[in-house]
Design an enzyme around this catalytic site. Structure first.
Site, mmCIF file in Angstrom:
data_model
loop_
_atom_site.group_PDB
_atom_site.id
_atom_site.type_symbol
_atom_site.label_atom_id
_atom_site.label_comp_id
_atom_site.label_asym_id
_atom_site.label_seq_id
_atom_site.Cartn_x
_atom_site.Cartn_y
_atom_site.Cartn_z
ATOM 1 N N ASN A 192 0.803 -1.226 0.000
ATOM 2 C CA ASN A 192 0.000 0.000 0.000
ATOM 3 C C ASN A 192 0.837 1.278 0.000
ATOM 4 O O ASN A 192 0.281 2.375 -0.062
ATOM 5 C CB ASN A 192 -0.932 0.039 1.223
ATOM 6 C CG ASN A 192 -1.970 -1.053 1.171
ATOM 7 O OD1 ASN A 192 -1.783 -2.115 1.760
ATOM 8 N ND2 ASN A 192 -3.037 -0.819 0.438
ATOM 9 N N LYS A 193 2.143 1.142 0.080
ATOM 10 C CA LYS A 193 2.984 2.313 0.309
ATOM 11 C C LYS A 193 3.416 2.994 -1.006
ATOM 12 O O LYS A 193 3.298 2.439 -2.079
ATOM 13 C CB LYS A 193 4.211 1.906 1.130
ATOM 14 C CG LYS A 193 3.839 1.157 2.414
ATOM 15 C CD LYS A 193 2.860 1.937 3.282
ATOM 16 C CE LYS A 193 2.593 1.310 4.635
ATOM 17 N NZ LYS A 193 1.829 0.082 4.638
#
Ligand SMILES: Cc1ncc(COP(=O)(O)O)c(C=O)c1O
Length: 409
Positions: A192-193
């Site tokens: 998700n980064k």
């Protein structure tokens, strides 16, 4: 949360994978060099990732590890956090941040967030006691904390600061990278980064002593220096097996080179989205401590009340294109949604850390109501992701859906 297959998913770094990552991974496999320190061919990617990280984040030392959670736990070890330590964390965080404190057998102390949704420096000051050993500033949902004020409070009381930059890779405060303000900064490379290798983490510091402690602790408890393990009595530790794999390093080093472009794309999209939504009645943007340093992976706004926030979220979801959440329901990002924290789950049948005599007398309240100012903000705050590959027409669709959802709520 229903989502259309046609809409770009919110995995910022992964959306930018191309032949460069493929080539790097293939090089590792073809060189039969999947371990960072030696192989059939000489490995180079994890080391290159660390070298580049020093330049990107403006720090003297960088250490790649196998996850953001592992990075947090390694930092706690290096900082000497243990029984009897109080560690201040914000009410808006991720379960791993507070979990790392518990794993160190220390006691987390919650601090209110302000309307920027990051640690409130005034409440921070109130939460400090003679047992406070660490302040963890968490740059949440893409945007930096008020690092100048947090560092000022910490310096006055001589308490170290650990920056959790997992959700703010590429963020800055007055042009200086997040992660370079506290004694240690950490990043995550989970999917998700802003940049990702699927898993992975990074620790940065200017302090050589802390770096060497982390180097030993993340490995087998000795220093890897000049091609071998060097026993140095100052840094002997119990290792934790958190080395970064060369395959991860290959992807990570390519992604780090793309960080500025990924963040730049999201910033441009966010700027246009905000301009299109300007003057929408019933929509108030989250305050940004440094608007120029926001990584822009998230759009966060406040509705006038809980009901309107809930109806806005429902209408956005009804669009069937992309999702949104009320922060109050944003899973284990909110302290009272973390069951193991609320119920003070022990690490072992001995009941630690809660049962340890060294931790006796430390106030520990984690149920809803422990941070009432933050609770009220979470009820009204709406969060959604800004994908890193939005096109102009998609931005217009997004702004239209958001405006309609806010107005009909
Ligand atoms: C704020 C925050 N801290 C720490 C972590 C932990 O990182 P990881 O998933 O790489 O262990 C994450 C991400 O998952 C996070 O969002």
């Amino acid at each position: 949360m229903r989502k259309s297959a046609a809409w770009p998913r919110e995995f910022p770094g992964a959306n930018w994978y191309d032949r460069q990552e493929e080539r790097a991974v293939l090089n590792v496999l073809r060189g039969k060099a999947p371990f960072r320190y030696y192989g059939v061919a000489q490995p180079r990617y994890v080391a290159a990732f660390e070298e580049e990280a020093k330049k990107v984040y403006g720090v003297r030392h960088a250490l790649a590890v196998n996850s953001g959670t592992g990075a947090l736990m390694t930092a706690m070890t290096a900082l000497g956090i243990g029984p009897g330590s109080e560690v201040i964390v914000p009410a808006f965080l991720w379960v791993s941040t507070v979990g790392a404190v518990v794993h160190a057998n220390a006691i987390p102390v919650l601090c209110e967030v302000d309307d920027s949704l990051s640690m409130n420096p005034d409440d921070l000051e109130c939460k400090i006691t003679p047992r406070t050993r660490l302040i963890v500033a968490v740059h949440m949902a893409g945007a930096p904390c008020d690092m100048k004020r947090i560092v000022a409070v910490a310096r006055k009381r001589r308490i170290p600061v650990l920056e959790d930059c997992a959700q703010c890779n590429g963020g800055t405060v007055e042009g200086k990278s997040v992660g370079s303000f506290g004694q240690i900064g950490m990043f995550s490379l989970q999917i998700n980064k802003n940049i990702t290798a699927g898993e992975g983490g990074l620790l940065v510091t200017d302090d050589e002593g802390l770096y060497l402690k982390m180097l030993a602790a993340h490995d087998v408890g000795a220093l890897w220096r000049g091609g071998g393990l060097v026993p140095d009595p100052r840094y002997v530790a119990w290792g934790t097996g958190r080395r970064m794999a060369e395959l991860i390093g290959a992807v990570a080093s390519v992604q780090l080179g793309k960080l500025a472009r990924v963040v730049g794309h999201m910033r441009a999209s966010k700027k246009r989205l905000k301009a299109m939504l300007e003057d929408t009645p019933g929509l108030a943007w989250r305050r940004l401590n440094d608007p120029a340093g926001d990584t822009a992976c998230c759009l966060v706004f406040y509705a006038p009340d809980r009901g309107r926030a809930a109806r806005t979220v429902a209408a956005i979801r009804d669009s069937n294109l992309f999702g949104a959440s009320r922060l109050a329901e944003y899973g284990m990002h909110i302290y009272y949604n973390i069951p193991q924290l609320v119920h003070k789950a022990p690490l072992s049948p001995a009941g630690n850390p809660w049962s340890l005599p060294q931790n006796a007398g430390i106030v520990r309240e984690y149920g809803k109501g422990a941070c009432p100012t933050s609770d009220a903000l979470f009820e009204r705050a709406v969060i959604l992701s800004i994908p890193s590959t939005l096109t102009r027409p998609q931005e217009q669709v997004m702004a239209g859906i958001l405006r309609g959802a806010v107005l009909q709520a």
